[in-house]
Design a protein around this motif. Structure first.
Motif, mmCIF file in Angstrom:
data_model
loop_
_atom_site.group_PDB
_atom_site.id
_atom_site.type_symbol
_atom_site.label_atom_id
_atom_site.label_comp_id
_atom_site.label_asym_id
_atom_site.label_seq_id
_atom_site.Cartn_x
_atom_site.Cartn_y
_atom_site.Cartn_z
ATOM 1 N N ASN A 356 39.677 57.257 51.009
ATOM 2 C CA ASN A 356 39.122 56.619 52.193
ATOM 3 C C ASN A 356 39.114 55.102 52.043
ATOM 4 O O ASN A 356 39.391 54.366 52.997
ATOM 5 C CB ASN A 356 37.701 57.135 52.436
ATOM 6 N N ALA A 357 38.798 54.622 50.834
ATOM 7 C CA ALA A 357 38.782 53.172 50.599
ATOM 8 C C ALA A 357 40.172 52.566 50.765
ATOM 9 O O ALA A 357 40.314 51.464 51.301
ATOM 10 C CB ALA A 357 38.241 52.874 49.200
ATOM 11 N N VAL A 358 41.212 53.291 50.329
ATOM 12 C CA VAL A 358 42.580 52.800 50.526
ATOM 13 C C VAL A 358 42.882 52.686 52.018
ATOM 14 O O VAL A 358 43.492 51.708 52.476
ATOM 15 C CB VAL A 358 43.600 53.728 49.837
ATOM 16 N N ALA A 359 42.443 53.679 52.785
ATOM 17 C CA ALA A 359 42.638 53.625 54.238
ATOM 18 C C ALA A 359 41.905 52.432 54.839
ATOM 19 O O ALA A 359 42.428 51.748 55.733
ATOM 20 C CB ALA A 359 42.161 54.925 54.881
ATOM 21 N N VAL A 360 40.693 52.159 54.334
ATOM 22 C CA VAL A 360 39.920 51.007 54.832
ATOM 23 C C VAL A 360 40.637 49.698 54.517
ATOM 24 O O VAL A 360 40.622 48.752 55.312
ATOM 25 C CB VAL A 360 38.500 51.009 54.223
ATOM 26 N N ILE A 361 41.270 49.626 53.350
ATOM 27 C CA ILE A 361 41.983 48.414 52.957
ATOM 28 C C ILE A 361 43.247 48.228 53.795
ATOM 29 O O ILE A 361 43.551 47.132 54.273
ATOM 30 C CB ILE A 361 42.339 48.474 51.461
ATOM 31 N N LEU A 362 44.010 49.316 54.002
ATOM 32 C CA LEU A 362 45.303 49.212 54.672
ATOM 33 C C LEU A 362 45.200 49.141 56.187
ATOM 34 O O LEU A 362 45.988 48.436 56.832
ATOM 35 C CB LEU A 362 46.186 50.415 54.281
ATOM 36 N N ALA A 363 44.259 49.897 56.758
ATOM 37 C CA ALA A 363 44.218 50.026 58.218
ATOM 38 C C ALA A 363 44.105 48.681 58.942
ATOM 39 O O ALA A 363 44.852 48.443 59.907
ATOM 40 C CB ALA A 363 43.087 50.958 58.639
ATOM 41 N N PRO A 364 43.191 47.777 58.523
ATOM 42 C CA PRO A 364 43.124 46.495 59.251
ATOM 43 C C PRO A 364 44.443 45.734 59.225
ATOM 44 O O PRO A 364 44.833 45.120 60.226
ATOM 45 C CB PRO A 364 42.018 45.727 58.514
ATOM 46 N N LEU A 365 45.152 45.773 58.087
ATOM 47 C CA LEU A 365 46.425 45.060 57.982
ATOM 48 C C LEU A 365 47.488 45.712 58.855
ATOM 49 O O LEU A 365 48.186 45.044 59.630
ATOM 50 C CB LEU A 365 46.886 45.036 56.519
ATOM 51 N N VAL A 366 47.601 47.035 58.757
ATOM 52 C CA VAL A 366 48.654 47.753 59.482
ATOM 53 C C VAL A 366 48.383 47.744 60.984
ATOM 54 O O VAL A 366 49.273 47.443 61.797
ATOM 55 C CB VAL A 366 48.756 49.199 58.971
ATOM 56 N N MET A 367 47.144 48.066 61.367
ATOM 57 C CA MET A 367 46.838 48.225 62.792
ATOM 58 C C MET A 367 46.785 46.878 63.524
ATOM 59 O O MET A 367 47.328 46.744 64.621
ATOM 60 C CB MET A 367 45.518 48.974 62.961
ATOM 61 N N THR A 368 46.145 45.876 62.937
ATOM 62 C CA THR A 368 46.118 44.572 63.606
ATOM 63 C C THR A 368 47.509 43.933 63.612
ATOM 64 O O THR A 368 47.876 43.237 64.563
ATOM 65 C CB THR A 368 45.115 43.607 62.939
ATOM 66 N N THR A 370 50.302 45.611 63.882
ATOM 67 C CA THR A 370 51.018 46.280 64.976
ATOM 68 C C THR A 370 50.576 45.739 66.331
ATOM 69 O O THR A 370 51.397 45.492 67.222
ATOM 70 C CB THR A 370 50.771 47.793 64.912
ATOM 71 N N PHE A 371 49.255 45.548 66.488
ATOM 72 C CA PHE A 371 48.743 44.973 67.729
ATOM 73 C C PHE A 371 49.352 43.594 67.976
ATOM 74 O O PHE A 371 49.809 43.280 69.082
ATOM 75 C CB PHE A 371 47.216 44.880 67.667
ATOM 76 N N ALA A 372 49.363 42.760 66.938
ATOM 77 C CA ALA A 372 49.889 41.405 67.081
ATOM 78 C C ALA A 372 51.375 41.410 67.429
ATOM 79 O O ALA A 372 51.847 40.599 68.234
ATOM 80 C CB ALA A 372 49.651 40.614 65.797
ATOM 81 N N ALA A 373 52.133 42.340 66.825
ATOM 82 C CA ALA A 373 53.571 42.386 67.048
ATOM 83 C C ALA A 373 53.927 42.676 68.501
ATOM 84 O O ALA A 373 54.997 42.267 68.978
ATOM 85 C CB ALA A 373 54.205 43.427 66.134
ATOM 86 N N PHE A 374 53.033 43.385 69.197
ATOM 87 C CA PHE A 374 53.337 43.782 70.575
ATOM 88 C C PHE A 374 52.497 43.040 71.615
ATOM 89 O O PHE A 374 52.496 43.417 72.785
ATOM 90 C CB PHE A 374 53.152 45.293 70.737
ATOM 91 N N THR A 375 51.786 41.987 71.193
ATOM 92 C CA THR A 375 51.002 41.213 72.162
ATOM 93 C C THR A 375 51.271 39.716 72.085
ATOM 94 O O THR A 375 50.803 38.982 72.953
ATOM 95 C CB THR A 375 49.490 41.451 71.968
ATOM 96 N N GLY A 385 48.366 48.735 73.342
ATOM 97 C CA GLY A 385 48.017 50.026 72.740
ATOM 98 C C GLY A 385 48.987 50.502 71.684
ATOM 99 O O GLY A 385 48.933 51.672 71.273
ATOM 100 N N ALA A 386 49.869 49.619 71.188
ATOM 101 C CA ALA A 386 50.888 50.038 70.218
ATOM 102 C C ALA A 386 50.275 50.635 68.958
ATOM 103 O O ALA A 386 50.802 51.588 68.386
ATOM 104 C CB ALA A 386 51.787 48.856 69.856
ATOM 105 N N SER A 391 49.031 55.358 65.383
ATOM 106 C CA SER A 391 48.051 56.328 64.884
ATOM 107 C C SER A 391 48.401 57.738 65.332
ATOM 108 O O SER A 391 48.248 58.705 64.567
ATOM 109 C CB SER A 391 46.643 55.958 65.367
ATOM 110 N N ALA A 392 48.871 57.875 66.569
ATOM 111 C CA ALA A 392 49.280 59.198 67.051
ATOM 112 C C ALA A 392 50.420 59.755 66.201
ATOM 113 O O ALA A 392 50.441 60.947 65.864
ATOM 114 C CB ALA A 392 49.700 59.108 68.516
#
Length: 410
Positions: A356-368, A370-375, A385-386, A391-392
């Motif tokens: 879970n901690a690895v997910a907490v570390i990676l998710a902000p980097l990966v998800m933000t 992705t958001f930045a790349a498409f906005t 919503g990319a 995530s889907a």
């Protein structure tokens, strides 16, 4: 070490209350300081708000990294020395650590205290192992759901109390957290029994106390390796909510901070309701494997729907339905707990804390990212919503792995 009045205590509600309070305070501790962190960093270190944000990222990452490193260590220590001493020492250190943060006069002392806080927050593995010890197989999913519900309540209450207490000064939230942890320590000292017996006590082994060694060891158990992969993919995908929700809802719906805060509170309360109340009757009716399949399917539907929405009112109304996917984590925990010997329950929960901690570390980097790349202005397609579509896809991969698992997986 044994608790006073131990006879029959393992089945009483007070030890479970202590476990829930411990997890909730761990969760609150993350959000409790967020409202005052920028001002506190500026107070300690000076500089600009941008520089303070960098220090804030360092503090958050150090916390998550220590959870990753120490989850298996504390879980394995509890398999050897017992749940009670590990939990009580950790909660006591947590109380002292918050007091140190309240009195910190330099940014480096604050960083060191956050490192220690990450270690003490890794007690979720031992807390969950305690519940595994006192629960019959058919009770485990519901009991693990209580852990998720406690985390959800802490997620809601932490920023709320932090904002209110922050009006009294940048140190007030830390004093409050120290007091809560001290009161919880007193409760645990009085009511928490020891659940590790000579029959389930396990010798301490370093290979089981470090994250990579523990994952390799538990991965040899039938079905656990696949379930760990499913658990990681699910957690990484689910963290799209805290990682991008504020940015996504502002870009897509034009929400202000107040509405964003309300929506996050609704989500946290909905998660607590799902994991604390709904999961027990659902487990009796469906069983853990079907709950995992249903929860992952609901997550895919929620992520795709959110990515396509353009009406904020619909998004707000769909939040309780999106929270139904929270049945997945406790159901997976229950399946893995059933597949793990009784003397390795702490090690298992420690591995899950690290995953879970690895997910907490990676998710902000990966998800933000992705958001930045498409906005950003030069994006080939404007798609706020990319990250939800990513995530889907991750959850669809998790569902495929789960459906192809061996029969020993549950």
């Amino acid at each position: 070490m044994s608790a006073p009045g131990e006879a029959g205590a393992a089945t009483s509600r007070l030890p479970i209350l202590f476990i829930m309070m411990t997890v909730m305070i761990d969760s609150m501790g993350i959000g409790l300081i967020l409202p005052v962190l920028p001002d506190l960093i500026l107070e300690l270190n000076g500089g600009t708000l941008a520089a303070a944000a960098i220090w804030g990222g360092i503090l958050s990452t150090s916390f998550a990294v220590m959870q990753f490193l120490c989850g298996p260590l504390l879980g394995t220590l509890s398999d050897r020395y017992g749940r009670r001493p590990v939990l009580l020492v950790s909660v006591g250190v947590m109380a002292l650590d918050y007091l140190v943060m309240a009195l910190a006069g330099t940014i480096w002392l604050l960083l060191g205290a956050r490192v220690v806080a990450g270690v003490t927050a890794a007690t979720q593995s031992t807390a969950t192992a305690f519940l595994a010890d006192i629960s019959a197989p058919h009770e485990k999913a519901a009991r693990f759901g209580l852990v998720g519900a406690s985390f959800g309540l802490g997620f809601v209450l932490g920023p709320l109390l932090g904002g209110l207490l922050g009006e009294m000064g940048t140190r007030a939230p830390f004093y409050a957290a120290a007091a809560l942890a001290a009161l919880n320590l007193a409760l645990g000292w009085l009511v928490l029994p020891e659940t590790v017996t000579d029959a389930t006590r396990r010798a301490f082994r370093w290979r089981a106390a470090n994250p990579l060694g523990a994952v390799r060891h538990l991965g040899r158990l039938d079905g656990v390796r696949v379930l760990l992969a499913v658990y990681f993919l699910y957690q990484l995908a689910f963290y799209v909510y805290p990682a991008t929700w504020a940015y996504f809802t502002q870009a897509r719906f034009g929400w202000d901070p107040g509405l964003i805060g309300v929506s996050l509170a609704v989500f946290g309360i909905s998660m607590a309701g799902v994991q604390g109340v709904l999961i027990r009757p659902a487990q009796r009716r469906l069983g853990e494997p079907r709950m995992v399949q249903l929860g992952l399917s609901l997550c895919i539907a929620a992520f795709v729907t959110l990515a396509a929405l353009t009406d904020g009112r619909v998004a707000l109304a769909l939040i309780p339905a999106a929270a139904l996917g929270a049945v997945v984590a406790p159901s997976l925990q229950s399946l893995m707990s059933r597949a793990t010997p009784g003397d390795e329950q702490g090690a298992l929960q420690g591995v899950l804390t690290s995953v879970n901690a690895v997910a907490v570390i990676l998710a902000p980097l990966v998800m933000t990212g992705t958001f930045a790349a498409f906005t950003h202005p030069a994006a080939p397609v404007y798609l706020p919503g990319a990250a939800f579509l990513l995530s889907a896809a991750l959850v669809a991969l998790a569902l495929g792995l789960f459906l192809r698992r061996g029969p020993a997986s549950g």
